[in-house]
Write a protein that holds these residues in place. Structure first.
Motif, mmCIF file in Angstrom:
data_model
loop_
_atom_site.group_PDB
_atom_site.id
_atom_site.type_symbol
_atom_site.label_atom_id
_atom_site.label_comp_id
_atom_site.label_asym_id
_atom_site.label_seq_id
_atom_site.Cartn_x
_atom_site.Cartn_y
_atom_site.Cartn_z
ATOM 1 N N VAL A 129 39.293 54.583 42.987
ATOM 2 C CA VAL A 129 38.543 53.421 42.511
ATOM 3 C C VAL A 129 37.911 52.738 43.706
ATOM 4 N N ARG A 130 36.579 52.596 43.682
ATOM 5 C CA ARG A 130 35.865 52.021 44.817
ATOM 6 C C ARG A 130 35.621 50.522 44.653
ATOM 7 N N SER A 131 35.431 50.099 43.414
ATOM 8 C CA SER A 131 35.272 48.667 43.153
ATOM 9 C C SER A 131 35.543 48.414 41.677
ATOM 10 N N GLY A 132 35.624 47.142 41.330
ATOM 11 C CA GLY A 132 36.005 46.783 39.980
ATOM 12 C C GLY A 132 37.512 46.675 39.860
ATOM 13 N N ASP A 133 37.990 46.536 38.629
ATOM 14 C CA ASP A 133 39.428 46.359 38.426
ATOM 15 C C ASP A 133 39.867 47.003 37.121
ATOM 16 N N ILE A 134 41.134 47.376 37.087
ATOM 17 C CA ILE A 134 41.788 47.873 35.876
ATOM 18 C C ILE A 134 43.088 47.109 35.735
ATOM 19 N N THR A 135 43.261 46.415 34.630
ATOM 20 C CA THR A 135 44.516 45.714 34.402
ATOM 21 C C THR A 135 45.202 46.263 33.156
ATOM 22 N N VAL A 136 46.518 46.271 33.188
ATOM 23 C CA VAL A 136 47.342 46.616 32.036
ATOM 24 C C VAL A 136 48.294 45.454 31.800
ATOM 25 N N ASN A 137 48.199 44.878 30.624
ATOM 26 C CA ASN A 137 48.994 43.688 30.276
ATOM 27 C C ASN A 137 48.825 42.585 31.317
#
Length: 256
Positions: free
Chosen positions: A71-79
């Motif tokens: 992942v180079r940029s941005g975000d991934i969230t879980v809960n």
């Protein structure tokens, strides 16, 4: 033909959000981005389908969520918590389960051993989780001692999904669950996916059988060149003239 405008992402504050992908940029090789500012939201109990042309980045998006692509940029969230940069064992502890398209069982092991492998981080809940998965895949409960390598493709897919469910995940990521199966087995795979979802599991599914995917999903995303080009309910996308013309063709009109 010009690329369609990006879809407006649903608000992450609306409902019980399990997975939130925001402006994600990711790729395998330095300087080459496969995912280009993609957005996706999956709320508790939803079945999300991801469709699009070959090479659009569908599987890469799932692998990015599961930490297999940089992942180079941005975000991934879980809960509500970021999972970017976490390894597979940490992701499993955070409630993320992933079933790859192929090589998704241990063929030399029994069905029972495969299921136990899914619980190596918490073996104490085996009996409880076995009851859950055999409630969905009743035939597996009768064949626990059978070697996984002797099973058909559709049966292996059942084992793979069952193993992923053993840790009671918040979200199940499915990469092409109908790939390589006969038409009858494909239908069975989609029924099983629906059964898992009805049992309360949030699912994000990548699928080449776009029409069938949209028929069973709550919401769908059309990925194009690594971006979410369209988003809507499965029924909306099945009947959207632009989506039909660009991505579904006759698949979107026959019996939709």
């Amino acid at each position: 033909m010009s690329a369609p405008a990006p879809a407006a992402a649903p608000s992450a504050t609306d409902g019980d959000v399990v997975v939130d992908v925001v402006d994600l940029v990711a790729g395998y090789l330095p300087g080459i981005d496969i995912i280009n500012s993609a957005n996706l939201v999956a709320r508790k109990g939803e079945l999300i389908g991801i469709i699009g042309p070959n090479g659009a980045g569908k599987s890469t998006l799932l692998k990015s969520i599961f930490g297999m692509v940089k992942v180079r940029s941005g975000d991934i969230t879980v809960n509500g918590e970021s999972i970017v940069g976490l390894k597979a064992d940490k992701l499993v502890r955070r409630g993320v389960a992933f079933v790859p398209q192929s090589n998704n069982v241990f063929p030399s092991l029994s069905i029972e051993d495969n299921l136990q492998m899914g619980l190596f981080q918490n073996p104490k809940i085996y009996a409880e989780r076995l009851e859950f998965v055999t409630g969905i895949f009743a035939e597996l409960g009768k064949r626990l001692k059978q070697r996984a390598g002797s099973l058909s493709g559709g049966e292996r897919q059942m084992v793979a999904m069952s193993r992923a469910l053993m840790m009671d995940p918040s979200v199940l990521l499915l990469d092409e669950p109908s790939a390589g199966l006969s038409p009858v087995r494909q239908d069975d795979a989609f029924i099983r996916v629906s059964d898992i979802n009805k049992a309360g599991v949030t699912i994000i599914m990548v699928e080449q059988n776009a029409r069938r995917c949209l028929q069973i999903c709550d919401r769908g995303y059309v990925l194009d060149q690594g971006r979410d080009a369209y988003e809507g309910s499965g029924r909306e996308l099945l009947n959207d003239p632009k989506v039909i013309g660009l991505y579904l063709g006759t698949l979107g009109t026959d019996g939709a």
